[in-house]
Motif scaffolding. Structure first.
Motif, PDB file in Angstrom:
ATOM      1  N   MET A   1      12.951   4.379  -1.745  1.00  0.00           N
ATOM      2  CA  MET A   1      13.729   3.218  -1.543  1.00  0.00           C
ATOM      3  C   MET A   1      12.829   1.836  -1.665  1.00  0.00           C
ATOM      4  SD  MET A   1      16.116   4.139   1.483  1.00  0.00           S
ATOM      5  CE  MET A   1      16.920   2.538   1.788  1.00  0.00           C
ATOM      6  N   PHE A   2      11.908   2.047  -1.201  1.00  0.00           N
ATOM      7  CA  PHE A   2      10.958   0.823  -1.095  1.00  0.00           C
ATOM      8  C   PHE A   2       9.297   1.081  -1.526  1.00  0.00           C
ATOM      9  CE2 PHE A   2      13.932   0.051   2.385  1.00  0.00           C
ATOM     10  CZ  PHE A   2      14.901  -0.958   1.767  1.00  0.00           C
ATOM     11  N   ASP A   3       8.796   0.057  -2.159  1.00  0.00           N
ATOM     12  CA  ASP A   3       7.493   0.398  -2.572  1.00  0.00           C
ATOM     13  C   ASP A   3       6.466   0.269  -1.541  1.00  0.00           C
ATOM     14  OD1 ASP A   3       5.673   0.952  -4.584  1.00  0.00           O
ATOM     15  OD2 ASP A   3       5.645  -1.206  -5.359  1.00  0.00           O
ATOM     16  N   THR A   4       6.644   0.995  -0.405  1.00  0.00           N
ATOM     17  CA  THR A   4       5.919   0.852   0.764  1.00  0.00           C
ATOM     18  C   THR A   4       4.929   1.941   0.665  1.00  0.00           C
ATOM     19  OG1 THR A   4       7.543   2.372   1.665  1.00  0.00           O
ATOM     20  CG2 THR A   4       7.668   0.171   2.477  1.00  0.00           C
ATOM     21  N   GLU A   5       4.728   2.843  -0.083  1.00  0.00           N
ATOM     22  CA  GLU A   5       3.362   3.643  -0.269  1.00  0.00           C
ATOM     23  C   GLU A   5       2.272   3.284  -0.982  1.00  0.00           C
ATOM     24  OE1 GLU A   5       4.542   7.707  -1.473  1.00  0.00           O
ATOM     25  OE2 GLU A   5       5.744   7.984   0.370  1.00  0.00           O
ATOM     26  N   ARG A   6       2.853   2.256  -2.112  1.00  0.00           N
ATOM     27  CA  ARG A   6       1.519   1.647  -2.688  1.00  0.00           C
ATOM     28  C   ARG A   6       1.037   0.442  -1.579  1.00  0.00           C
ATOM     29  NH1 ARG A   6       1.581  -3.467  -5.081  1.00  0.00           N
ATOM     30  NH2 ARG A   6       3.971  -3.464  -5.102  1.00  0.00           N
ATOM     31  N   MET A   7       1.842  -0.223  -0.572  1.00  0.00           N
ATOM     32  CA  MET A   7       1.626  -0.849   0.382  1.00  0.00           C
ATOM     33  C   MET A   7       0.527  -0.316   1.405  1.00  0.00           C
ATOM     34  SD  MET A   7       3.852  -2.774   3.304  1.00  0.00           S
ATOM     35  CE  MET A   7       3.966  -1.336   4.415  1.00  0.00           C
ATOM     36  N   PHE A   8       1.139   0.948   1.758  1.00  0.00           N
ATOM     37  CA  PHE A   8       0.263   1.747   2.741  1.00  0.00           C
ATOM     38  C   PHE A   8      -1.106   1.944   2.212  1.00  0.00           C
ATOM     39  CE2 PHE A   8      -1.182   5.875   3.988  1.00  0.00           C
ATOM     40  CZ  PHE A   8      -1.403   5.802   5.142  1.00  0.00           C
ATOM     41  N   LYS A   9      -1.164   2.333   1.109  1.00  0.00           N
ATOM     42  CA  LYS A   9      -2.699   2.746   0.632  1.00  0.00           C
ATOM     43  C   LYS A   9      -3.425   1.596   0.792  1.00  0.00           C
ATOM     44  CE  LYS A   9      -2.687   5.425  -3.264  1.00  0.00           C
ATOM     45  NZ  LYS A   9      -2.486   5.886  -4.568  1.00  0.00           N
ATOM     46  N   ARG A  10      -3.163   0.442   0.225  1.00  0.00           N
ATOM     47  CA  ARG A  10      -3.835  -0.913   0.359  1.00  0.00           C
ATOM     48  C   ARG A  10      -4.019  -0.996   2.001  1.00  0.00           C
ATOM     49  NH1 ARG A  10      -2.153  -6.080  -2.978  1.00  0.00           N
ATOM     50  NH2 ARG A  10      -2.370  -4.188  -4.711  1.00  0.00           N
ATOM     51  N   GLN A  11      -3.102  -0.939   2.811  1.00  0.00           N
ATOM     52  CA  GLN A  11      -3.327  -1.334   4.205  1.00  0.00           C
ATOM     53  C   GLN A  11      -4.409  -0.433   4.806  1.00  0.00           C
ATOM     54  OE1 GLN A  11      -0.099  -0.521   6.431  1.00  0.00           O
ATOM     55  NE2 GLN A  11      -0.661  -1.497   8.405  1.00  0.00           N
ATOM     56  N   PHE A  12      -4.080   0.825   4.542  1.00  0.00           N
ATOM     57  CA  PHE A  12      -5.107   2.034   5.223  1.00  0.00           C
ATOM     58  C   PHE A  12      -6.335   2.042   4.559  1.00  0.00           C
ATOM     59  CE2 PHE A  12      -5.374   6.815   6.263  1.00  0.00           C
ATOM     60  CZ  PHE A  12      -5.804   6.425   7.779  1.00  0.00           C
ATOM     61  N   ARG A  13      -6.550   1.653   3.280  1.00  0.00           N
ATOM     62  CA  ARG A  13      -7.916   1.973   2.674  1.00  0.00           C
ATOM     63  C   ARG A  13      -8.831   0.654   3.400  1.00  0.00           C
ATOM     64  NH1 ARG A  13     -10.703   5.337   0.593  1.00  0.00           N
ATOM     65  NH2 ARG A  13     -11.703   4.753   2.528  1.00  0.00           N
ATOM     66  N   LYS A  14      -7.965  -0.589   3.657  1.00  0.00           N
ATOM     67  CA  LYS A  14      -8.864  -1.712   4.147  1.00  0.00           C
ATOM     68  C   LYS A  14      -9.098  -1.449   5.537  1.00  0.00           C
ATOM     69  CE  LYS A  14      -8.032  -6.548   4.984  1.00  0.00           C
ATOM     70  NZ  LYS A  14      -7.280  -7.889   4.835  1.00  0.00           N
ATOM     71  N   ALA A  15      -8.389  -0.635   6.435  1.00  0.00           N
ATOM     72  CA  ALA A  15      -8.454  -0.474   7.771  1.00  0.00           C
ATOM     73  C   ALA A  15      -9.464   0.586   7.975  1.00  0.00           C
ATOM     74  CB  ALA A  15      -7.039  -0.118   8.388  1.00  0.00           C
ATOM     75  N   LEU A  16      -9.635   1.521   7.094  1.00  0.00           N
ATOM     76  CA  LEU A  16     -10.634   2.445   7.289  1.00  0.00           C
ATOM     77  C   LEU A  16     -11.968   1.794   6.827  1.00  0.00           C
ATOM     78  CD1 LEU A  16      -8.815   5.367   5.401  1.00  0.00           C
ATOM     79  CD2 LEU A  16      -9.486   5.441   7.544  1.00  0.00           C
ATOM     80  N   ASP A  17     -11.979   1.090   5.854  1.00  0.00           N
ATOM     81  CA  ASP A  17     -13.391   0.374   5.642  1.00  0.00           C
ATOM     82  C   ASP A  17     -13.762  -0.381   6.700  1.00  0.00           C
ATOM     83  OD1 ASP A  17     -13.027   1.723   3.032  1.00  0.00           O
ATOM     84  OD2 ASP A  17     -12.600  -0.048   2.244  1.00  0.00           O
ATOM     85  N   GLN A  18     -12.892  -1.062   7.180  1.00  0.00           N
ATOM     86  CA  GLN A  18     -13.283  -2.141   8.594  1.00  0.00           C
ATOM     87  C   GLN A  18     -13.623  -1.211   9.695  1.00  0.00           C
ATOM     88  OE1 GLN A  18      -9.625  -4.592   8.585  1.00  0.00           O
ATOM     89  NE2 GLN A  18     -10.448  -5.973   7.186  1.00  0.00           N
ATOM     90  N   ASN A  19     -13.210   0.069   9.801  1.00  0.00           N
ATOM     91  CA  ASN A  19     -13.330   0.723  10.987  1.00  0.00           C
ATOM     92  C   ASN A  19     -14.443   1.923  10.971  1.00  0.00           C
ATOM     93  OD1 ASN A  19     -11.570   0.103  13.581  1.00  0.00           O
ATOM     94  ND2 ASN A  19     -10.418  -0.247  11.416  1.00  0.00           N
ATOM     95  N   GLY A  20     -15.308   1.718   9.961  1.00  0.00           N
ATOM     96  CA  GLY A  20     -16.390   2.728   9.530  1.00  0.00           C
ATOM     97  C   GLY A  20     -16.002   4.097   9.060  1.00  0.00           C
ATOM     98  N   LEU A  21     -14.933   4.334   8.395  1.00  0.00           N
ATOM     99  CA  LEU A  21     -14.473   5.400   7.749  1.00  0.00           C
ATOM    100  C   LEU A  21     -14.367   5.207   6.222  1.00  0.00           C
ATOM    101  CD1 LEU A  21     -12.028   6.487  10.292  1.00  0.00           C
ATOM    102  CD2 LEU A  21     -13.841   7.551   9.762  1.00  0.00           C
ATOM    103  N   ALA A  22     -15.322   4.144   5.561  1.00  0.00           N
ATOM    104  CA  ALA A  22     -15.352   3.905   4.145  1.00  0.00           C
ATOM    105  C   ALA A  22     -15.235   5.260   3.269  1.00  0.00           C
ATOM    106  CB  ALA A  22     -16.229   3.218   3.797  1.00  0.00           C
TER     107      ALA A  22
END
Length: 225
Positions: A17-38
């Motif tokens: 319904m909504f383009d939230t999976e593209r959003m999630f991938k960007r959000q989660f990638r950024k959060a992982l990189d910021q928390n030592g899980l790059a």
């Protein structure tokens, strides 16, 4: 497969319904990189799309801390959504409004069955820029086993008062298509972030490029009541 009459439609939400999976991938990638899980590869991020906490735990042994990062992303998801999609309707997937309007016109009941928190489902739907009229809204956080188990779809069919065999599930994920198959429901795959593999292709009924094409499917199969 022989198509049955469609009495009701069940929508997944994220990526459908909504383009939230593209959003999630960007959000989660950024959060992982910021928390030592790059080092977490994009394939793992894609595998975690739509997962609930029970399935997320499967990745913890390989990447300690990934579950905590996911939980924080889920907590911050709504705020991120409204920043990522600054105007009402900008998150809508192509054909969403047209299809729901068609279902309303034809008086075909529909439900939303999503792994997201109920309050997120309701807030995102309120932001679509048009009024939705689902007969039922079901959240995977309310105790249903996670897809590919069929629980949430069977509960949706029950809420809609429809025979599972006469329900049409709209999904963009492998686990969703497998869950529809296990529920003995018809399914249409609307591609978003994944390409069907052999296991998925064996059980899906039909593929449409976007939600508006579902109307043609309903008309051509004589499924409109």
């Amino acid at each position: 497969m022989v198509n049955e009459m469609v009495e009701a439609v069940i929508f997944d939400m994220d990526g459908l319904m909504f383009d939230t999976e593209r959003m999630f991938k960007r959000q989660f990638r950024k959060a992982l990189d910021q928390n030592g899980l790059a080092q977490v590869p994009d394939t793992v991020i894609e595998a975690m799309i739509g997962c609930d906490s029970r399935r997320i735990a499967l990745f913890e042994d390989r990447f300690p801390g990934i579950g905590d990062v996911m939980r924080r992303c889920q907590e911050e998801r709504a705020d991120y959504f409204f920043r990522f999609f600054p105007t009402p309707g900008s998150a809508n997937k192509k054909g969403l409004r047209r299809l729901m309007g068609y279902l309303d016109q034809k008086q075909i009941p529909y439900a939303i069955a999503s792994s997201s928190f109920r309050h997120h489902i309701e807030r995102f739907c309120d932001y679509a820029g048009f009024a939705m009229h689902p007969k039922a809204v079901l959240s995977g956080k309310d105790g249903y086993r996670s897809k590919p188990e069929p629980d949430i779809f069977l509960a949706a069919a029950n809420a809609l008062g429809a025979d599972p065999a006469n329900c049409l599930v709209l999904e963009d994920s492998k686990n969703g298509i497998l869950a529809a198959h296990r529920a003995k429901m018809q399914s249409i795959f609307i591609p978003d972030q994944i390409v069907p593999d052999d296991e998925m292709r064996k059980v899906l009924w039909h593929t449409c490029a976007d939600l508006s094409q579902v109307i043609e499917y309903l008309e051509n199969t004589g499924s409109v009541l």
